[in-house]
Design a protein around this motif. Structure first.
Motif, mmCIF file in Angstrom:
data_model
loop_
_atom_site.group_PDB
_atom_site.id
_atom_site.type_symbol
_atom_site.label_atom_id
_atom_site.label_comp_id
_atom_site.label_asym_id
_atom_site.label_seq_id
_atom_site.Cartn_x
_atom_site.Cartn_y
_atom_site.Cartn_z
ATOM 1 N N LEU A 180 0.844 -1.198 0.000
ATOM 2 C CA LEU A 180 0.000 0.000 0.000
ATOM 3 C C LEU A 180 0.879 1.247 0.000
ATOM 4 N N ARG A 181 0.673 2.080 -1.021
ATOM 5 C CA ARG A 181 1.503 3.287 -1.069
ATOM 6 C C ARG A 181 0.651 4.494 -0.655
ATOM 7 N N PRO A 182 1.275 5.515 -0.150
ATOM 8 C CA PRO A 182 0.501 6.731 0.196
ATOM 9 C C PRO A 182 0.056 7.430 -1.080
ATOM 10 N N VAL A 183 -1.213 7.270 -1.391
ATOM 11 C CA VAL A 183 -1.745 7.918 -2.605
ATOM 12 C C VAL A 183 -3.008 8.704 -2.227
ATOM 13 N N MET A 184 -3.333 9.699 -3.053
ATOM 14 C CA MET A 184 -4.633 10.355 -2.925
ATOM 15 C C MET A 184 -5.497 9.813 -4.048
ATOM 16 N N THR A 185 -6.603 9.212 -3.669
ATOM 17 C CA THR A 185 -7.461 8.643 -4.689
ATOM 18 C C THR A 185 -8.214 9.767 -5.395
ATOM 19 N N GLU A 191 -13.478 15.192 -3.621
ATOM 20 C CA GLU A 191 -14.150 15.671 -2.409
ATOM 21 C C GLU A 191 -13.422 16.883 -1.834
ATOM 22 N N ARG A 192 -12.075 16.743 -1.808
ATOM 23 C CA ARG A 192 -11.245 17.792 -1.207
ATOM 24 C C ARG A 192 -11.325 19.096 -2.039
ATOM 25 N N LEU A 193 -11.190 18.945 -3.374
ATOM 26 C CA LEU A 193 -11.150 20.119 -4.245
ATOM 27 C C LEU A 193 -12.490 20.865 -4.196
ATOM 28 N N GLU A 194 -13.566 20.046 -4.267
ATOM 29 C CA GLU A 194 -14.892 20.659 -4.267
ATOM 30 C C GLU A 194 -15.133 21.430 -2.970
ATOM 31 N N ARG A 195 -14.709 20.796 -1.859
ATOM 32 C CA ARG A 195 -14.895 21.418 -0.552
ATOM 33 C C ARG A 195 -14.092 22.726 -0.461
ATOM 34 N N SER A 225 -4.269 13.359 -9.090
ATOM 35 C CA SER A 225 -5.682 13.146 -8.770
ATOM 36 C C SER A 225 -6.439 14.473 -8.778
ATOM 37 N N SER A 226 -5.802 15.500 -8.222
ATOM 38 C CA SER A 226 -6.479 16.805 -8.156
ATOM 39 C C SER A 226 -6.678 17.379 -9.554
ATOM 40 N N PHE A 227 -5.698 17.132 -10.464
ATOM 41 C CA PHE A 227 -5.844 17.606 -11.837
ATOM 42 C C PHE A 227 -7.060 16.974 -12.489
ATOM 43 N N VAL A 228 -7.153 15.640 -12.352
ATOM 44 C CA VAL A 228 -8.303 14.932 -12.940
ATOM 45 C C VAL A 228 -9.592 15.404 -12.270
ATOM 46 N N ALA A 229 -9.525 15.604 -10.938
ATOM 47 C CA ALA A 229 -10.705 16.064 -10.204
ATOM 48 C C ALA A 229 -11.145 17.442 -10.711
ATOM 49 N N ALA A 230 -10.158 18.319 -11.005
ATOM 50 C CA ALA A 230 -10.479 19.660 -11.506
ATOM 51 C C ALA A 230 -11.195 19.582 -12.842
ATOM 52 N N LEU A 231 -10.691 18.681 -13.725
ATOM 53 C CA LEU A 231 -11.337 18.495 -15.013
ATOM 54 C C LEU A 231 -12.771 18.018 -14.825
ATOM 55 N N GLU A 232 -12.949 17.056 -13.917
ATOM 56 C CA GLU A 232 -14.279 16.492 -13.680
ATOM 57 C C GLU A 232 -15.228 17.573 -13.153
ATOM 58 N N LEU A 233 -14.707 18.381 -12.198
ATOM 59 C CA LEU A 233 -15.558 19.438 -11.624
ATOM 60 C C LEU A 233 -15.927 20.480 -12.682
ATOM 61 N N ALA A 234 -14.945 20.776 -13.600
ATOM 62 C CA ALA A 234 -15.224 21.722 -14.686
ATOM 63 C C ALA A 234 -16.318 21.156 -15.588
ATOM 64 N N ARG A 235 -16.228 19.815 -15.852
ATOM 65 C CA ARG A 235 -17.235 19.179 -16.704
ATOM 66 C C ARG A 235 -18.621 19.288 -16.088
#
Lengths: 256, 198, 198
Positions: A180-185, A191-195, A225-235
């Motif tokens: 198990l590696r320290p990753v941000m899913t 959740e974090r970006l939106e908040r 993960s945050s980059f992908v999350a940003a794209l998703e939130l923009a979508r």
């Protein structure tokens, strides 16, 4: 080869001088053998043999053989040369003799002849003994003694157990357990970006939303993960994105 | 007792040296016209009756043979300790853990074929026995361990064999996994150091 | 005459059945621990001495063979053993009387090189074997005779080699150098005693 020619000689040791010359020199097994044969014609005990006379005979023999143009092996000629030298030494006055004395050389030759003769006679006596298959016979059809070898198989319990462990280890489908590696899913990043966007309408670089960490791996994971999350939130229309230039900071804000 | 004559001695020697049983005529030819072969044979048969070798007649041919009560000296057993081969050890282990088990099943577990000799060795040792047939197509023979197996290896029952968990705890089950993990660690280390160099 | 015991009978049967000469130990193993093999062998040797077959000892091994005086009966129609060449006969004699002996030593006595085949023939017959190496420069192989040699030529041991003692006494088994030295010592002794007489 040896047997035939050897027997030829032994069966007829008294052949006349002229006849003997017609014999191939191969009939003798080397110069010492020929010398012994000649010595025997002196019909005296080898201990009493006249070496000088023997030398004369040998040299005469070789000369005759040459005259008959027989092939003479080199070692016969070497022996002839040596004997010629020995003869001349033996004829010299005693004072002029060197060491080893010709008498000693002659004695050596005599001793060698005695030894060869002794072994020749011993060989004949051994061969004349009661030999198996000629004079005495073994049992024609022995039943034989059979030793039935029974294997006493040896193994330890540990051998069995460790063998089984190895089979299992070898043949089980290899299960790759990735540590198990320290990753941000992606979910965590979303959740974090939106908040965090909820609190700010100012443009801010994406990096500024990332959690503090000393772990390079974790920071990279959080960025991706945050980059992908940003794209998703923009979508979804929950975020706005802008970038001034290639590789420039990606700016994020909550839509107005 | 009959006096030993040269006639008897020559018939004796002839029969001894013969490579196959001889008829009276064969013997006569060997020893010569003048010998009374029949009396010699009778004298020899008498003489040897009490000994470790007998002169016997089989289909009108005579030959010497060892006395029947001496058969035990002609065949003797010798036990030689031999270490079980790797294949046999593995096969025995599989049978012990999975019995009853067919040859095909053993091979499936081992991942390697086994030769006929391997099972023979285990049966010769008295550790494995055929235990009937599996009622599936082909009705293959199935094998199981024997009481001799248990006593030889000091086991009360097969349940005394360490289970998979025990094997794992003893480090007997995971040499492959450990090796793989070590490899992965090495790889990630290398990547990181490569990145740091950038 | 010795009574025929089962011990004697079993040793008799064993030696009769054996395909090759047996050591006392071989026999003991065949007949079992409890048998007094040596006495049985002695009793059998005695018993067979008068018969057409003899029990003989050859190089500490025992076997039955036909009595030598029966050769005329048995030799008929049998192939004689292949006659050994003069080179092989002399070489065999040198090995037997001098053993262990190196090839160079054999050649020194014969005054001629041994052809490769000569020693091969003797080893193939089973009469001669390599017996280690001489610890001198070059570490030459040395050769010696075998138990088969003894049994084939009817020798109980090497001490039975014909004329061995005479040859030894005459110094004819010593190398020429050693013989010369010995002679010089004798001569100087004689000279000294001669001088003393003056």
């Amino acid at each position: 080869m040896d047997a035939v020619t050897g027997e030829m000689f032994e069966d007829a040791p008294e052949v006349a001088e002229s006849e003997r010359l017609t014999l191939d020199l191969d009939g003798w097994e080397g110069p010492l053998d020929l010398l012994l044969s000649l010595a025997r014609t002196q019909k005296v005990d080898l201990r009493e043999i006249s070496i000088l006379e023997l030398v004369e005979q040998y040299l005469a023999f070789i000369t005759d053989a040459k005259a008959l143009k027989l092939e003479i092996a080199a070692d016969y000629l070497v022996m002839a040369a040596w004997l010629a030298y020995l003869k001349s030494c033996l004829l010299l006055p005693k004072e002029e003799q060197e060491d080893p004395s010709p008498e000693e050389l002659a004695l050596r030759l005599q001793l060698r002849l005695q030894r060869l003769n002794a072994m020749r006679e011993a060989g004949a006596r051994v061969m004349a003994r009661n030999r198996i298959g000629r004079d005495v016979f073994l049992r024609g059809a022995p039943e034989g003694i059979r030793v039935v070898r029974k294997s006493l198989w040896q193994a330890e319990l540990y051998d069995i157990i460790s063998a089984y462990g190895q089979i299992r280890a070898r043949t089980e489908p290899a299960v790759h357990v990735v540590a198990l590696r320290p990753v941000m899913t992606l979910e965590a990043a979303l959740e974090r970006l939106e908040r965090m966007l909820g609190h700010s309408v100012e443009w801010a670089a994406l990096q500024s939303f990332l959690p503090e960490s000393d772990d390079r791996g974790y920071r990279k994971s959080a960025l991706a993960s945050s980059f992908v999350a940003a794209l998703e939130l923009a979508r979804q229309g929950k975020a706005q994105l802008k970038q001034a230039d290639h590789f420039a900071d990606l700016m994020v804000r909550k839509p107005e | 007792m009959t006096e030993i004559t040269d006639d008897i001695r020559s018939v004796e020697a002839t029969l001894f040296a013969a490579e196959e049983p001889l008829t009276q005529n064969d013997i006569q030819q060997a020893v010569g016209e003048d010998v009374d072969v029949k009396s010699a044979i009778d004298a020899l048969t008498d003489h040897y009756a009490a000994r470790g070798i007998h002169l016997v007649e089989r289909g009108r041919r005579w030959h010497f043979e060892t006395s029947p009560d001496m058969a035990h000296v002609l065949r003797r057993e010798r036990e030689e300790p031999r270490k079980l081969s790797r294949a046999a050890t593995e096969t025995l282990a599989i049978i012990a853990y999975h019995e009853p088990v067919s040859r095909a099943e053993i091979e499936a577990i081992r991942g390697v074929q086994i030769s006929k000799g391997t099972l023979d060795v285990l049966m010769e040792a008295g550790w494995v026995r055929p235990a009937g047939r599996r009622e599936v197509p082909g009705r293959p023979l199935i094998y199981a361990t024997t009481p001799v197996f248990l006593s030889h290896f000091g086991l009360e029952s097969r349940r005394d064999l360490p289970g998979l968990d025990d094997l794992k705890a003893a480090g007997l089950l995971d040499p492959v996994d450990a090796a793989l993990e070590a490899m992965e660690m090495d790889t990630s280390d290398e990547l990181e150091s490569a990145e740091q160099d950038d």
